[in-house]
Design a protein around this motif. Sequence first.
Motif, PDB file in Angstrom:
ATOM      1  N   UNK A 105     -17.668   4.788   4.048  1.00  0.00           N
ATOM      2  CA  UNK A 105     -17.233   4.791   2.619  1.00  0.00           C
ATOM      3  C   UNK A 105     -15.785   3.721   2.119  1.00  0.00           C
ATOM      4  N   UNK A 106     -16.065   3.047   1.412  1.00  0.00           N
ATOM      5  CA  UNK A 106     -14.825   2.082   1.292  1.00  0.00           C
ATOM      6  C   UNK A 106     -13.975   2.582   0.726  1.00  0.00           C
ATOM      7  N   UNK A 107     -12.776   1.836   1.925  1.00  0.00           N
ATOM      8  CA  UNK A 107     -11.593   1.831   1.879  1.00  0.00           C
ATOM      9  C   UNK A 107     -10.170   1.647   0.782  1.00  0.00           C
ATOM     10  N   UNK A 108      -9.256   1.051  -0.121  1.00  0.00           N
ATOM     11  CA  UNK A 108      -8.471   0.627   0.094  1.00  0.00           C
ATOM     12  C   UNK A 108      -7.318   1.520  -0.031  1.00  0.00           C
ATOM     13  N   UNK A 109      -6.087   0.190   0.453  1.00  0.00           N
ATOM     14  CA  UNK A 109      -4.672   0.518  -0.014  1.00  0.00           C
ATOM     15  C   UNK A 109      -3.922  -0.523  -0.691  1.00  0.00           C
ATOM     16  N   UNK A 110      -2.953   0.153  -1.541  1.00  0.00           N
ATOM     17  CA  UNK A 110      -1.777  -0.882  -2.271  1.00  0.00           C
ATOM     18  C   UNK A 110      -0.473  -0.091  -1.308  1.00  0.00           C
ATOM     19  N   UNK A 111      -0.226  -0.980  -1.429  1.00  0.00           N
ATOM     20  CA  UNK A 111       1.904  -1.422  -0.515  1.00  0.00           C
ATOM     21  C   UNK A 111       1.718  -1.667   1.054  1.00  0.00           C
TER      22      UNK A 111
ATOM     23  N   UNK B 236      -7.460  -2.334   4.187  1.00  0.00           N
ATOM     24  CA  UNK B 236      -6.557  -3.133   4.344  1.00  0.00           C
ATOM     25  C   UNK B 236      -6.277  -3.015   2.616  1.00  0.00           C
ATOM     26  N   UNK B 237      -4.558  -4.049   2.706  1.00  0.00           N
ATOM     27  CA  UNK B 237      -4.018  -2.857   1.478  1.00  0.00           C
ATOM     28  C   UNK B 237      -3.263  -4.195   0.791  1.00  0.00           C
ATOM     29  N   UNK B 238      -3.608  -4.662  -1.093  1.00  0.00           N
ATOM     30  CA  UNK B 238      -3.190  -4.900  -2.039  1.00  0.00           C
ATOM     31  C   UNK B 238      -1.549  -4.842  -1.757  1.00  0.00           C
ATOM     32  N   UNK B 239      -0.712  -5.421  -1.545  1.00  0.00           N
ATOM     33  CA  UNK B 239       0.763  -5.366  -1.368  1.00  0.00           C
ATOM     34  C   UNK B 239       1.262  -5.854  -2.352  1.00  0.00           C
ATOM     35  N   UNK B 240       2.168  -4.529  -2.857  1.00  0.00           N
ATOM     36  CA  UNK B 240       2.938  -5.251  -3.597  1.00  0.00           C
ATOM     37  C   UNK B 240       4.927  -5.488  -3.559  1.00  0.00           C
TER      38      UNK B 240
END
Length: 403
Positions: free
Chosen positions: A244-250, A262-266
């Motif tokens: 299952x693909x996993x994405x992060x924010x922050x 892995x996250x997109x850092x904001x």
Amino acid sequence: MTATPPTTVSAADPALRRAIIVILDGVGCGAAPDTEAYGDTGSDTLGNVARAVGGLSLPNLQQLGLGTATDVQGVPPVPRPAGACGVMLPRSAGKDSTTGHWEIAGLHLEMPFPTYPNGFPPSVIDAFVQATGRPVIANCVASGTAVIADWAEEQQRSGAWIVYTSADSVFQVAAHEEWIPLEELYRACEVARTLLVAPHDVSRVIARPFRGTPGAWARTANRRDYSIQPPGITLLDVLEAAGVPRSGVGKVDDLFAGRGIRSRHTQDNAEGLEAILHWLNTAPRGFCFANLVDFDQQFGHRNDVPGFQGALEAFDRALPSLLTALREDDLLFITADHGNDPTTPSTDHARERVPLLVAGARVRGGSLGTRDTFSDLGATVADWFGQSWRGRGTSFLPELLHA
């Protein structure tokens, strides 16, 4: 690790579904059974902020059931919530972001991470100095802005690291970007992470770069967190193994030491909401774990009640765009990881229960009651993706969905 048969939820292939957890960092909603033991009697982040400003205006969260789940002045209960709503109780020892996110993902800690109200012992500091080749100044409990104001000019003179901590389990290293290169700061924090083992296995090492001149110092957006590895299997590990693909924010990937996500850092909540909406509009399938940190970092720790109010109401205004982007086989969960009540004398995290709101086309509006642990959320997400793993939680998917 508990394995139970997955719940049958719809004819759709679980591999094609999506789910997103949005963490409103620090937005607790009242006492947990053991709040007094943590010294947080009276903390109620949502409730106290609402009372302090004469009522909050959160019409979209109200429609999802926020006022049905917990008492918030200005947000009364609605007869028929558009979402499922409830509260979750913390069961892990501790009240920091790492502990809260790990519990959501299925792990319970029996002992809290170590803290250092008198600064770090000589053995820790001496090892860090020897490994990095720079001396250390400060080594105290301090707010990030105050410690820079107090010690920045000494750093310019001496080239020393500014090391400090807080009531949380953190080893923080501040450095001016023009005096000490960012990459050197990051390497030093990586070194600290390898050095900080039991009994000094702090939850996070944090790089805190800043810029400016005397009287006008400012932290930059180049912060990095280096978390300790989770000590057991988490929801992210299970979803990764299932493809299952996993994405992060922050900062989510930092809290899990980069394991399984892995996250997109904001930089702030606004950029975080933009990243969440982008994922909703583009991801064909999978799981997103998002953290909106401004409530905690900008307002809770600084006892800024008007700022906290503004952040809550800004999130509420953005919520319809997220709801509109949901597809038929999507679940959106809104919750928190701990409290951080800006109305109390403390500037630290608070041991609190947290709200739980769920939206989606398949969601049956109504109460989910009081969940015994944050881990029920991770168990439910695993169930939604057809996985038998439940961690330390119990799936509430059967209660959540239309028959």
